[in-house]
Enzyme design. Sequence first.
Site, PDB file in Angstrom:
ATOM      1  N   LYS A  48       0.842  -1.207   0.000  1.00  0.00           N
ATOM      2  CA  LYS A  48       0.000   0.000   0.000  1.00  0.00           C
ATOM      3  C   LYS A  48       0.875   1.254   0.000  1.00  0.00           C
ATOM      4  CE  LYS A  48      -3.808  -2.454   2.087  1.00  0.00           C
ATOM      5  NZ  LYS A  48      -4.502  -2.903   3.287  1.00  0.00           N
ATOM      6  N   GLN A  92      -4.806  -1.421   9.393  1.00  0.00           N
ATOM      7  CA  GLN A  92      -4.638  -2.773   8.842  1.00  0.00           C
ATOM      8  C   GLN A  92      -5.191  -3.819   9.815  1.00  0.00           C
ATOM      9  OE1 GLN A  92      -3.308  -3.459   5.676  1.00  0.00           O
ATOM     10  NE2 GLN A  92      -4.090  -5.489   6.121  1.00  0.00           N
ATOM     11  N   ASP A 115     -11.735   2.649   3.601  1.00  0.00           N
ATOM     12  CA  ASP A 115     -12.047   1.225   3.457  1.00  0.00           C
ATOM     13  C   ASP A 115     -13.526   1.011   3.154  1.00  0.00           C
ATOM     14  OD1 ASP A 115      -9.942  -0.549   3.647  1.00  0.00           O
ATOM     15  OD2 ASP A 115      -9.789  -0.325   5.822  1.00  0.00           O
TER      16      ASP A 115
END
Length: 276
Positions: A48, A92, A115
């Site tokens: 990422k 995460q 997200d």
Amino acid sequence: MKIIDGKAIAAELRADLKKKIEQSEEKPGLAVIIVGEDPASQIYVRNKIKACGDLGIRSYAYALPETTSQEELETLLDKLGKDRDVDGILLQLPLPKHLDSEAASKHIPFEKDVDGFSAENLGLLMQHKEEVVACTPLGVMKMLEREGIDPTGKRAVVIGRSETVGKPMAMLLLNANATVTVCHSKTPDLASVCASADILVSAVGKAKFVTADMVKEGAVVIDVGMNRDENGKLCGDVDFENVKDKTSYITPVPGGVGPMTITMLMYNTYIRFKSK
Ligand code: NAP
């Protein structure tokens, strides 16, 4: 039969995004937080951060020790929530067992949820007023769009009902005018339900779960699964070799949905940056 090249589609979308970011005086910023030493999570986070660098997105990486307390994590999230340079916050998952991910996620403001997992973003998806949508299902929709596959009037079957993949996937297909059935571990006669699908999306997490008898002739088959086969090789949910010739389109693993997911994270960060 066409194998959908997720890598190529992701590369095209990234190039578009990179151009837009280059043209913008200010740059988007993404904070990525990892707690502990989970090896898979470390790889995801590294990828990422790298994707941010490639696209000109500023990244802020926080690698917190395994011993981090709930309060310390939430304090950091609150601080990032107020930071004007940070457009998106990615926590995460999974977190170490002593931490409560649901409670922590509530410290990510809606405006910085890249997200799409927050109750607000899920509610907007239900109302077909999508702002930020979960990266993997959004990536699937972008792939369909790029291939000119319109879900309107099609019968779609999604296997899996997780909050992060199956449910948002089903809702996106419904919003795109498909007739959607969601299957899960308690669904009876799963094979015949799947065999009725014009578009079959599998998000189960079991190698060779989708076999040829579960696939209608000419169906579009999208494989979200990421599993290891008996030789430790990365594979999807679909028995690719035996299924592919029955399909009109199919995604491979690797090189299918996977590359789209991080691209959609970059896209969501850009959307948040533009709307601040
Ligand atoms: P998950 O939370 O474990 O959900 C799996 C779903 O599959 C559940 O809804 C479960 O049903 C259903 N299921 C399990 N066994 C079944 C069976 N025998 N018959 C029918 N349904 C069954 O997994 P997830 O997070 O959604 O992820 C699914 C897969 O996608 C995993 O392989 C994951 O690694 C992969 N993934 C890939 C990406 C990517 O970027 N490509 C991103 C995210 C996830 P119940 O609800 O009844 O238990």
